[in-house]
Design a protein around this motif. Sequence first.
Motif, PDB file in Angstrom:
ATOM      1  N   LYS A  80      27.190 -66.705   9.931  1.00 57.53           N
ATOM      2  CA  LYS A  80      26.300 -65.555  10.057  1.00 57.53           C
ATOM      3  C   LYS A  80      24.854 -66.005  10.158  1.00 57.53           C
ATOM      4  N   VAL A  81      24.077 -65.247  10.892  1.00 57.02           N
ATOM      5  CA  VAL A  81      22.650 -65.505  11.040  1.00 57.02           C
ATOM      6  C   VAL A  81      21.905 -64.582  10.093  1.00 57.02           C
ATOM      7  N   VAL A  82      20.916 -65.127   9.394  1.00 52.58           N
ATOM      8  CA  VAL A  82      20.107 -64.315   8.501  1.00 52.58           C
ATOM      9  C   VAL A  82      19.136 -63.506   9.349  1.00 52.58           C
ATOM     10  N   THR A  83      19.127 -62.189   9.107  1.00 53.56           N
ATOM     11  CA  THR A  83      18.256 -61.308   9.889  1.00 53.56           C
ATOM     12  C   THR A  83      17.310 -60.553   8.962  1.00 53.56           C
ATOM     13  N   ASP A  84      16.234 -60.057   9.549  1.00 49.60           N
ATOM     14  CA  ASP A  84      15.292 -59.238   8.789  1.00 49.60           C
ATOM     15  C   ASP A  84      15.752 -57.783   8.818  1.00 49.60           C
ATOM     16  N   ILE A  85      14.922 -56.898   8.314  1.00 50.05           N
ATOM     17  CA  ILE A  85      15.334 -55.490   8.226  1.00 50.05           C
ATOM     18  C   ILE A  85      15.485 -54.826   9.586  1.00 50.05           C
ATOM     19  N   TRP A  86      14.928 -55.430  10.629  1.00 50.09           N
ATOM     20  CA  TRP A  86      15.039 -54.869  11.982  1.00 50.09           C
ATOM     21  C   TRP A  86      16.164 -55.515  12.786  1.00 50.09           C
TER      22      TRP A  86
END
Length: 65
Positions: free
Chosen positions: A11-17
């Motif tokens: 999985k890739v870490v993403t921000d709130i957007w």
Amino acid sequence: MKDTAHSSDPKVVTDIWGNVDIAYYEAEAMRMRNEYFQAALAKFGKRIKEAFQGLFSGSPSTHGA
């Protein structure tokens, strides 16, 4: 909410957007770099200590006997 990255989990870490969280990866890179430098410094210090111990606690020289 952030996803967490694990070595077995792609999985890739993403921000709130939903964008890739560059700040997270920069922080992880810095953490890993610091761990590497600390380990290298500890290893270097151990080698220096062993070298000094070898110089001063070696068996007495019998060269002059």
